[in-house]
Design an enzyme around this catalytic site. Sequence first.
Site, mmCIF file in Angstrom:
data_model
loop_
_atom_site.group_PDB
_atom_site.id
_atom_site.type_symbol
_atom_site.label_atom_id
_atom_site.label_comp_id
_atom_site.label_asym_id
_atom_site.label_seq_id
_atom_site.Cartn_x
_atom_site.Cartn_y
_atom_site.Cartn_z
ATOM 1 N N VAL A 168 24.879 50.497 -19.288
ATOM 2 C CA VAL A 168 25.330 50.744 -17.881
ATOM 3 C C VAL A 168 26.262 49.520 -17.872
ATOM 4 O O VAL A 168 25.733 48.373 -17.997
ATOM 5 C CB VAL A 168 24.191 50.616 -16.809
ATOM 6 N N GLU A 169 27.462 49.607 -17.497
ATOM 7 C CA GLU A 169 28.418 48.695 -17.351
ATOM 8 C C GLU A 169 28.908 48.465 -16.155
ATOM 9 O O GLU A 169 29.424 49.197 -15.377
ATOM 10 C CB GLU A 169 29.565 48.961 -18.354
ATOM 11 N N VAL A 170 29.067 47.068 -15.795
ATOM 12 C CA VAL A 170 29.557 46.476 -14.374
ATOM 13 C C VAL A 170 29.258 47.291 -13.203
ATOM 14 O O VAL A 170 30.117 47.875 -12.849
ATOM 15 C CB VAL A 170 31.159 46.335 -14.811
#
Length: 277
Positions: A168-170
Amino acid sequence: MTLGGAYGTRNYTVKDLRDQKGKRVLVETLPFSPEEAAAAEEAGIDTMKVRFDPKQPELASAIRKAAPNTFMSFSVPLVAAASETEAVRLAYQAMELGADGIMCQWSPRFVAAAAEAGVPVQGHAGLVPRKSTWTGGLRAVGKTIKEALWIYGEIKRLEEAGAWAVEVEVIPAELLAEITKRTALLTSSIGAGSGGDIQFLFADDILGNNGPPYPRHSKQYRNMYKMRQEMQAERIAGFREFIQDVKSGDFPGREHVVEAPAGLIRAFVDQVGRGDR
């Protein structure tokens, strides 16, 4: 034993990792060289991701061999599979090289195909760089209720497809903390705060392999970029000094050459001279 049929001595199996959910935060990195992988393993990193190019698999294979005891997912290219069959074949290729699973940016349909074939799959949600045109470019995602619900839905679809984890990114840190409570997947956080099950950071960032500007979510624990610059300056200085020594006659000195035994040169000249006549 790996899906590729080799006996492994890994620190974790998928079951071990899933059993850690809610108990402690794992640490994960992505090394770019065998040296970095070996260092990460010796330091005690929990899991690794490795970029996998099916057309040039040598680097991924070398990294696998450099860290034989660490759980490792091969990150497969998004555009390398255009069907479920190709997704399974690509996943199997990675597993045959020693991967313990794959990481992908695939749709749930492709994830389901690989998972049904027995491959442990880590998906990708939030800011997915190669799909970022849909979310407004390389920026934070999930700052509106519409986006937050969309991210949660994407993660639940990956869960239903059979994935075991999701990068899960940014996204907002508080949002990831709430999503982590509501999914069976292990959430690997990069730029998404401390609310995930795994904290992920690229080796490039940890080691400071590149110069500024740095991603906001990263932290540099070393400055390899500066060290490489200093090493390059030393290389240039060494070459310059060598050139100058040759021009001035200081190199080679007597200590760098083999001295001819007494009488050898006179005998050589006499022999060569008679041969010329």
